[in-house]
Design a protein around this motif. Structure first.
Motif, PDB file in Angstrom:
ATOM      1  N   GLY A  95       0.686  -1.379  -0.036  1.00 30.90           N
ATOM      2  CA  GLY A  95      -0.065  -0.089   0.068  1.00 30.90           C
ATOM      3  C   GLY A  95       0.875   1.419  -0.090  1.00 30.90           C
ATOM      4  O   GLY A  95       0.231   2.465   0.151  1.00 30.90           O
ATOM      5  N   HIS A  96       2.346   1.238   0.003  1.00 29.39           N
ATOM      6  CA  HIS A  96       2.861   2.307  -0.127  1.00 29.39           C
ATOM      7  C   HIS A  96       2.915   2.977  -1.396  1.00 29.39           C
ATOM      8  O   HIS A  96       2.689   2.358  -2.364  1.00 29.39           O
ATOM      9  N   ARG A  97       3.296   4.360  -1.455  1.00 32.25           N
ATOM     10  CA  ARG A  97       3.337   5.044  -2.934  1.00 32.25           C
ATOM     11  C   ARG A  97       4.971   4.785  -3.242  1.00 32.25           C
ATOM     12  O   ARG A  97       5.686   5.307  -2.403  1.00 32.25           O
ATOM     13  N   ILE A  98       5.046   4.246  -4.446  1.00 27.76           N
ATOM     14  CA  ILE A  98       6.329   4.177  -4.839  1.00 27.76           C
ATOM     15  C   ILE A  98       7.021   4.959  -6.002  1.00 27.76           C
ATOM     16  O   ILE A  98       6.300   5.259  -6.755  1.00 27.76           O
ATOM     17  N   PHE A  99       8.262   5.373  -5.760  1.00 25.20           N
ATOM     18  CA  PHE A  99       8.586   6.234  -6.715  1.00 25.20           C
ATOM     19  C   PHE A  99       9.864   5.826  -7.257  1.00 25.20           C
ATOM     20  O   PHE A  99      10.946   5.558  -6.278  1.00 25.20           O
ATOM     21  N   LEU A 100      10.136   5.332  -8.547  1.00 28.43           N
ATOM     22  CA  LEU A 100      11.253   4.576  -9.019  1.00 28.43           C
ATOM     23  C   LEU A 100      12.191   5.148  -9.822  1.00 28.43           C
ATOM     24  O   LEU A 100      11.804   6.283 -10.451  1.00 28.43           O
ATOM     25  N   GLY A 101      13.630   4.915  -9.486  1.00 24.24           N
ATOM     26  CA  GLY A 101      14.551   5.619 -10.343  1.00 24.24           C
ATOM     27  C   GLY A 101      15.801   4.485 -10.635  1.00 24.24           C
ATOM     28  O   GLY A 101      15.853   3.609  -9.977  1.00 24.24           O
ATOM     29  N   ALA A 102      16.097   4.766 -11.982  1.00 19.55           N
ATOM     30  CA  ALA A 102      17.264   3.980 -12.726  1.00 19.55           C
ATOM     31  C   ALA A 102      17.353   4.494 -13.733  1.00 19.55           C
ATOM     32  O   ALA A 102      16.884   5.415 -14.512  1.00 19.55           O
ATOM     33  N   ARG A 103      18.647   4.142 -14.599  1.00 22.21           N
ATOM     34  CA  ARG A 103      19.167   4.520 -15.984  1.00 22.21           C
ATOM     35  C   ARG A 103      18.049   4.033 -17.053  1.00 22.21           C
ATOM     36  O   ARG A 103      17.988   4.571 -18.110  1.00 22.21           O
ATOM     37  N   ARG A 104      17.575   2.817 -16.636  1.00 22.89           N
ATOM     38  CA  ARG A 104      16.806   2.083 -17.999  1.00 22.89           C
ATOM     39  C   ARG A 104      15.412   2.326 -17.620  1.00 22.89           C
ATOM     40  O   ARG A 104      14.619   1.681 -17.048  1.00 22.89           O
ATOM     41  N   THR A 105      15.011   3.188 -18.375  1.00 22.51           N
ATOM     42  CA  THR A 105      13.496   3.804 -18.211  1.00 22.51           C
ATOM     43  C   THR A 105      12.449   2.935 -18.797  1.00 22.51           C
ATOM     44  O   THR A 105      11.523   2.939 -18.395  1.00 22.51           O
TER      45      THR A 105
ATOM     46  N   VAL B  18       0.735  -0.377 -11.046  1.00 24.14           N
ATOM     47  CA  VAL B  18      -0.450   0.287 -11.234  1.00 24.14           C
ATOM     48  C   VAL B  18      -1.829  -0.659 -11.485  1.00 24.14           C
ATOM     49  O   VAL B  18      -2.770  -0.761 -11.051  1.00 24.14           O
ATOM     50  N   GLU B  19      -1.227  -1.566 -12.506  1.00 22.66           N
ATOM     51  CA  GLU B  19      -2.339  -2.508 -12.785  1.00 22.66           C
ATOM     52  C   GLU B  19      -2.880  -3.574 -11.683  1.00 22.66           C
ATOM     53  O   GLU B  19      -4.106  -3.799 -11.689  1.00 22.66           O
ATOM     54  N   ALA B  20      -1.983  -3.422 -10.847  1.00 18.71           N
ATOM     55  CA  ALA B  20      -2.249  -4.605  -9.735  1.00 18.71           C
ATOM     56  C   ALA B  20      -2.897  -3.668  -8.625  1.00 18.71           C
ATOM     57  O   ALA B  20      -2.991  -4.314  -7.397  1.00 18.71           O
ATOM     58  N   GLY B  21      -3.353  -2.370  -8.761  1.00 23.04           N
ATOM     59  CA  GLY B  21      -3.697  -1.675  -7.858  1.00 23.04           C
ATOM     60  C   GLY B  21      -2.824  -0.625  -6.813  1.00 23.04           C
ATOM     61  O   GLY B  21      -3.422  -0.110  -6.111  1.00 23.04           O
ATOM     62  N   GLY B  22      -1.615  -0.651  -7.246  1.00 17.65           N
ATOM     63  CA  GLY B  22      -0.610   0.160  -6.676  1.00 17.65           C
ATOM     64  C   GLY B  22      -0.513   1.551  -7.047  1.00 17.65           C
ATOM     65  O   GLY B  22      -1.090   2.004  -8.151  1.00 17.65           O
TER      66      GLY B  22
ATOM     67  N   ALA C  13       5.051   5.504  -9.675  1.00 17.11           N
ATOM     68  CA  ALA C  13       5.753   6.748 -10.731  1.00 17.11           C
ATOM     69  C   ALA C  13       7.217   6.552 -10.674  1.00 17.11           C
ATOM     70  O   ALA C  13       7.803   5.834 -10.036  1.00 17.11           O
ATOM     71  N   PHE C  14       7.739   7.024 -11.955  1.00 16.16           N
ATOM     72  CA  PHE C  14       9.234   7.058 -12.017  1.00 16.16           C
ATOM     73  C   PHE C  14       9.996   8.088 -12.831  1.00 16.16           C
ATOM     74  O   PHE C  14       9.260   8.860 -13.286  1.00 16.16           O
ATOM     75  N   ARG C  15      11.230   8.045 -12.711  1.00 23.93           N
ATOM     76  CA  ARG C  15      11.810   9.093 -13.346  1.00 23.93           C
ATOM     77  C   ARG C  15      13.181   8.527 -13.438  1.00 23.93           C
ATOM     78  O   ARG C  15      13.837   7.888 -12.693  1.00 23.93           O
ATOM     79  N   ARG C  16      13.923   8.881 -14.685  1.00 16.04           N
ATOM     80  CA  ARG C  16      15.215   8.585 -15.044  1.00 16.04           C
ATOM     81  C   ARG C  16      16.163   9.099 -13.917  1.00 16.04           C
ATOM     82  O   ARG C  16      16.341   9.997 -13.305  1.00 16.04           O
ATOM     83  N   LEU C  17      17.277   8.211 -13.529  1.00 14.47           N
ATOM     84  CA  LEU C  17      18.038   8.606 -12.363  1.00 14.47           C
ATOM     85  C   LEU C  17      19.352   8.008 -12.537  1.00 14.47           C
ATOM     86  O   LEU C  17      19.631   6.875 -12.800  1.00 14.47           O
TER      87      LEU C  17
ATOM     88  N   PHE D 279       4.057  13.302  -4.771  1.00 14.27           N
ATOM     89  CA  PHE D 279       3.352  12.821  -3.717  1.00 14.27           C
ATOM     90  C   PHE D 279       3.264  13.752  -2.181  1.00 14.27           C
ATOM     91  O   PHE D 279       2.595  13.152  -1.411  1.00 14.27           O
ATOM     92  N   GLY D 280       3.728  14.735  -2.273  1.00 15.49           N
ATOM     93  CA  GLY D 280       3.554  15.879  -1.168  1.00 15.49           C
ATOM     94  C   GLY D 280       4.745  15.599  -0.289  1.00 15.49           C
ATOM     95  O   GLY D 280       4.701  16.538   0.801  1.00 15.49           O
ATOM     96  N   ARG D 281       5.476  14.486   0.019  1.00 19.75           N
ATOM     97  CA  ARG D 281       6.543  14.283   0.949  1.00 19.75           C
ATOM     98  C   ARG D 281       7.454  13.120   0.520  1.00 19.75           C
ATOM     99  O   ARG D 281       6.965  12.587  -0.726  1.00 19.75           O
ATOM    100  N   VAL D 282       8.331  12.736   1.159  1.00 20.87           N
ATOM    101  CA  VAL D 282       9.334  11.794   0.848  1.00 20.87           C
ATOM    102  C   VAL D 282       9.688  11.204   2.246  1.00 20.87           C
ATOM    103  O   VAL D 282      10.450  11.735   3.344  1.00 20.87           O
ATOM    104  N   ASP D 283       9.049  10.063   2.402  1.00 21.98           N
ATOM    105  CA  ASP D 283       9.201   9.021   3.920  1.00 21.98           C
ATOM    106  C   ASP D 283      10.719   8.316   3.946  1.00 21.98           C
ATOM    107  O   ASP D 283      11.070   8.137   4.815  1.00 21.98           O
ATOM    108  N   VAL D 284      10.649   7.592   2.802  1.00 16.48           N
ATOM    109  CA  VAL D 284      11.714   6.539   2.694  1.00 16.48           C
ATOM    110  C   VAL D 284      12.439   6.884   1.420  1.00 16.48           C
ATOM    111  O   VAL D 284      12.057   6.805   0.411  1.00 16.48           O
ATOM    112  N   VAL D 285      14.092   6.713   1.581  1.00 13.33           N
ATOM    113  CA  VAL D 285      14.786   6.496   0.354  1.00 13.33           C
ATOM    114  C   VAL D 285      15.496   5.080   0.532  1.00 13.33           C
ATOM    115  O   VAL D 285      16.370   4.891   1.534  1.00 13.33           O
ATOM    116  N   VAL D 286      15.263   4.340  -0.210  1.00 15.34           N
ATOM    117  CA  VAL D 286      16.090   2.974  -0.527  1.00 15.34           C
ATOM    118  C   VAL D 286      17.417   3.231  -1.460  1.00 15.34           C
ATOM    119  O   VAL D 286      17.001   3.165  -2.774  1.00 15.34           O
ATOM    120  N   ASN D 287      18.468   3.392  -0.922  1.00 15.12           N
ATOM    121  CA  ASN D 287      19.557   3.370  -1.619  1.00 15.12           C
ATOM    122  C   ASN D 287      20.028   2.010  -2.090  1.00 15.12           C
ATOM    123  O   ASN D 287      21.101   1.395  -1.336  1.00 15.12           O
TER     124      ASN D 287
END
Length: 243
Positions: free
Chosen positions: A28-38, A49-53, A56-60, A79-87
């Protein structure tokens, strides 16, 4: 489970990053994904999203501080905030020091160490202004031991542990810090090994492995703890592993 959070994941196009996105989005978390391979990111976001989640993403490129800051800003705007960054972004081109693969050494330092520092630099001010936040830094069992052909790689992962511990000590408690150290895990990480001997040795080493979902579950455990609980380190190995 704790409240739903906005979670940023680097190196999210495959392996542990993609598995973590699937797990956390399903929770149920809101996920923002980054990588070079867009292209891979786009496919993964569509899947989530199709699974109900919510995703979003951005190249990084984690080696570029300005790009990392733009990545965090984009997630915050969406999303209005940033709670967690998974490095999570990392590379592992193992080779003996005598091979003098200096470009590969520098690449590991840039991605594995500077990438984590850039993530902290980009998100820490925002987390401090929010009064809460959480960094989950992906290290390795190589952060606890050194093996032949792995001197530089292990050094970068020792650095991830040191940086994480320093950040934990310097934080007032509002910003939590977790190090997750995978053992042999199914991923594309070993495909970056150019040294022939190291590549063959790694094939034998990886004969016993665990799925990336096992690491995703460990990350989810740390993320979902109450705000007054900080899970500092988790090591996850195959049960049959002797290293």
């Amino acid at each position: 489970m704790s409240e739903h959070k906005v979670i940023l994941i680097t190196g999210a196009s495959s392996g542990i990053g993609a598995a973590t996105a699937r797990k956390l989005a399903a929770d149920g978390h809101r996920i923002f994904l980054g990588a070079r391979r867009t292209e891979q990111l786009e496919h993964l976001v569509n899947e989530l999203v199709e699974a109900g989640g919510t995703a979003a993403f951005r190249r990084l490129d984690v080696t570029d501080l300005a790009d990392f800051r733009s990545f965090v800003d984009a997630a915050h705007q969406q999303f209005g905030r940033v709670d967690v960054v998974v490095n999570n972004a990392g590379v592992m081109p193992l080779s003996p020091l005598g091979a003098l693969n200096i470009d590969e050494w520098n690449r590991m330092i840039d991605v594995n160490v500077r990438g984590v520092l850039h993530g902290i630099a980009a998100a820490l001010p925002l987390m401090e202004s929010q009064g809460s936040g959480h960094f989950v830094n992906i290290a390795s069992v190589g952060a606890y031991e050194v093996v032949p052909t792995g001197a530089v790689y292990c050094a970068t992962k020792f650095a991830v542990r040191a940086i994480s511990e320093g950040l934990r000590q310097e934080s007032s408690g509002d910003v939590r810090v977790t190090v997750v150290s995978p053992g042999v895990t199914e991923s594309e990480l070993a495909e970056s090994i150019s040294d022939d001997r190291a590549r063959e040795d790694m094939k034998a080493y990886r004969a016993v492995s665990i799925p990336a979902a096992a690491i995703a579950n460990a990350i989810a455990f740390a993320v979902d703890q109450p705000s007054d609980v900080d899970v500092n380190e988790i090591v996850v190995r195959p049960a049959a592993s002797v290293q």
